[in-house]
Design a protein around this motif. Sequence first.
Motif, mmCIF file in Angstrom:
data_model
loop_
_atom_site.group_PDB
_atom_site.id
_atom_site.type_symbol
_atom_site.label_atom_id
_atom_site.label_comp_id
_atom_site.label_asym_id
_atom_site.label_seq_id
_atom_site.Cartn_x
_atom_site.Cartn_y
_atom_site.Cartn_z
ATOM 1 N N ILE A 131 0.848 -1.193 0.000
ATOM 2 C CA ILE A 131 0.000 0.000 0.000
ATOM 3 C C ILE A 131 0.886 1.246 0.000
ATOM 4 N N GLU A 132 0.308 2.359 -0.417
ATOM 5 C CA GLU A 132 1.024 3.637 -0.470
ATOM 6 C C GLU A 132 0.294 4.673 0.374
ATOM 7 N N ALA A 133 1.061 5.551 0.970
ATOM 8 C CA ALA A 133 0.480 6.641 1.757
ATOM 9 C C ALA A 133 1.426 7.832 1.699
ATOM 10 N N THR A 134 0.896 9.008 2.033
ATOM 11 C CA THR A 134 1.695 10.234 2.034
ATOM 12 C C THR A 134 1.596 10.894 3.408
ATOM 13 N N ILE A 135 2.715 11.425 3.877
ATOM 14 C CA ILE A 135 2.717 12.124 5.156
ATOM 15 C C ILE A 135 3.445 13.456 4.978
ATOM 16 N N SER A 136 2.904 14.516 5.603
ATOM 17 C CA SER A 136 3.507 15.845 5.520
ATOM 18 C C SER A 136 4.237 16.166 6.811
ATOM 19 N N ILE A 137 5.435 16.747 6.679
ATOM 20 C CA ILE A 137 6.200 17.173 7.851
ATOM 21 C C ILE A 137 6.654 18.614 7.658
ATOM 22 N N VAL A 146 12.099 13.083 12.783
ATOM 23 C CA VAL A 146 10.885 13.218 13.587
ATOM 24 C C VAL A 146 10.117 11.891 13.581
ATOM 25 N N GLU A 147 9.332 11.685 14.614
ATOM 26 C CA GLU A 147 8.455 10.517 14.670
ATOM 27 C C GLU A 147 7.017 10.992 14.530
ATOM 28 N N ARG A 148 6.287 10.394 13.617
ATOM 29 C CA ARG A 148 4.897 10.764 13.382
ATOM 30 C C ARG A 148 4.007 9.520 13.451
ATOM 31 N N GLU A 149 2.757 9.749 13.744
ATOM 32 C CA GLU A 149 1.784 8.665 13.789
ATOM 33 C C GLU A 149 0.805 8.825 12.635
ATOM 34 N N ILE A 150 0.579 7.762 11.891
ATOM 35 C CA ILE A 150 -0.389 7.804 10.804
ATOM 36 C C ILE A 150 -1.430 6.716 11.018
ATOM 37 N N THR A 151 -2.617 6.953 10.511
ATOM 38 C CA THR A 151 -3.720 6.001 10.643
ATOM 39 C C THR A 151 -4.105 5.489 9.258
ATOM 40 N N LEU A 152 -4.194 4.177 9.130
ATOM 41 C CA LEU A 152 -4.496 3.550 7.840
ATOM 42 C C LEU A 152 -5.706 2.645 7.958
ATOM 43 N N LYS A 231 3.369 4.154 14.198
ATOM 44 C CA LYS A 231 4.351 5.223 14.359
ATOM 45 C C LYS A 231 5.446 5.072 13.310
ATOM 46 N N VAL A 232 5.816 6.203 12.727
ATOM 47 C CA VAL A 232 6.809 6.216 11.654
ATOM 48 C C VAL A 232 7.975 7.103 12.057
ATOM 49 N N LYS A 233 9.179 6.570 11.971
ATOM 50 C CA LYS A 233 10.378 7.363 12.229
ATOM 51 C C LYS A 233 10.924 7.879 10.904
ATOM 52 N N ILE A 234 10.926 9.206 10.779
ATOM 53 C CA ILE A 234 11.408 9.840 9.545
ATOM 54 C C ILE A 234 12.820 10.358 9.806
ATOM 55 N N PRO A 235 13.805 9.888 9.063
ATOM 56 C CA PRO A 235 15.200 10.255 9.352
ATOM 57 C C PRO A 235 15.529 11.698 8.998
ATOM 58 N N ALA A 236 16.513 12.245 9.688
ATOM 59 C CA ALA A 236 16.998 13.590 9.385
ATOM 60 C C ALA A 236 17.609 13.621 7.991
ATOM 61 N N GLY A 237 17.405 14.728 7.293
ATOM 62 C CA GLY A 237 17.998 14.895 5.972
ATOM 63 C C GLY A 237 17.172 14.358 4.825
ATOM 64 N N ASP A 261 4.068 -4.555 2.011
ATOM 65 C CA ASP A 261 4.879 -3.453 2.525
ATOM 66 C C ASP A 261 4.129 -2.126 2.380
ATOM 67 N N LEU A 262 4.526 -1.170 3.196
ATOM 68 C CA LEU A 262 3.987 0.182 3.128
ATOM 69 C C LEU A 262 5.035 1.089 2.504
ATOM 70 N N TYR A 263 4.645 1.806 1.461
ATOM 71 C CA TYR A 263 5.529 2.778 0.817
ATOM 72 C C TYR A 263 5.015 4.167 1.178
ATOM 73 N N LEU A 264 5.793 4.846 2.012
ATOM 74 C CA LEU A 264 5.368 6.126 2.571
ATOM 75 C C LEU A 264 6.098 7.270 1.874
ATOM 76 N N SER A 265 5.346 8.084 1.136
ATOM 77 C CA SER A 265 5.918 9.226 0.430
ATOM 78 C C SER A 265 5.947 10.439 1.362
ATOM 79 N N ILE A 266 7.095 11.107 1.419
ATOM 80 C CA ILE A 266 7.282 12.230 2.344
ATOM 81 C C ILE A 266 7.088 13.559 1.622
ATOM 82 N N HIS A 267 6.184 14.379 2.174
ATOM 83 C CA HIS A 267 5.983 15.742 1.659
ATOM 84 C C HIS A 267 6.473 16.720 2.714
ATOM 85 N N ILE A 268 7.420 17.580 2.330
ATOM 86 C CA ILE A 268 7.972 18.557 3.264
ATOM 87 C C ILE A 268 7.377 19.938 2.961
ATOM 88 N N LYS A 269 6.755 20.536 3.955
ATOM 89 C CA LYS A 269 6.143 21.848 3.766
ATOM 90 C C LYS A 269 7.224 22.896 3.517
#
Length: 369
Positions: A131-137, A146-152, A231-237, A261-269
């Motif tokens: 599955i695919e999902a997108t998260i904004s940081i 940062v660590e973020r929580e997502i609901t699926l 909970k998702v750990k998003i690495p620095a950089g 597997d989960l493919y999480l696309s990162i969107h940076i504001k």
Amino acid sequence: MSEKKDYYELLGLSKSATTDEIKKAYRKLALKYHPDKGGSKEDETKFKEVNEAYQTLSDPEKKKMYDQFGHAGSRMGGGGQGGFDYGQYQQGFNQQGFNVNFDDLGGIGDIFEMFTGGSSKSRKPKKGSDIEATISIEFSDVVNGVEREITLDKYNTCDKCNGSGAEPGTSKKTCSTCNGSGQVRREQHTMFGTFAQASICETCNGTGKVPEKPCSKCSGEGRIKDRKSIKVKIPAGIDDGQTIRMEGYGEAGPSGVPSGDLYLSIHIKSDHKFHRDGSNIFSESKISFPQAALGTTIEVETVHGDISLKIPSGTQSGKVFKLTERGLPKLHSSRKGDHFVTVIVETPSKLSGKQKKLLEEFESDKSWF
């Protein structure tokens, strides 16, 4: 064929095509024109032409002769006219079917696998869907991670039967459809002969076992669709648009087979103060004309806190200063990028009479120019 077509043209390639590009083009065209798809006579002819081109261009020696001498060279390189020798492979037939090792057939083996589901090797049960999902940081989250929580909403392992599909207290029995093998074998007739096709048993999903009594919560499927937070750990950089693969966090597989597997696309504001290019950061700082002319020290905001920057006298508008390792961290590294500050000299829009007179006197003295 009265006149042979150029092999590269047939495959839609240039003469500089790599081995992988030749194979990829061949597989695509062979699948398109394969006779088993019930195409026209022209499609069958096209299939033979494409196959002939591949047999020559995939062989380094034949390709070399073809590049030098054309179709005459491909014949000198061996293998007749460089095409598929049906007689050669027909020798592999017997009363039980086709008796050729698919792993030894190169591109032809690949095409057989497309139409037959692969060779007779045992196949593993299918895992759950990816599955695919997108998260904004925030932009600032890139500095330290940062660590973020997502609901699926997805299929999750049934918590009553732990994914087995069997009612608690009961066991599983051998699947009657595949007799415990996890595979169902069928025969398929093609222009090349009869092939044995092995596919995953749909009754037991390849496990070879089925519940004696299906779980009352998941109806024996071993999974239920519900909402789950992770909970998702998003690495620095990390960069905008990058994807994090989280193994096993996709859809739960049926009957206890592994999850996808989960493919999480990162969107940076975006940040109005900073512009990013990789791990480097760019910003602007405004100074007055007297500051630029006389020199000064200013405070510059960086993602690591404020830093003092010395502006030498005579600095021109647009001058760029480099703050070493004041940029963003490089992904999975202890190093950092740099921060580049562009100085903008502001021109005053409103002046008092005294200020104007001073500037006029300054302008009249050309010694500074």
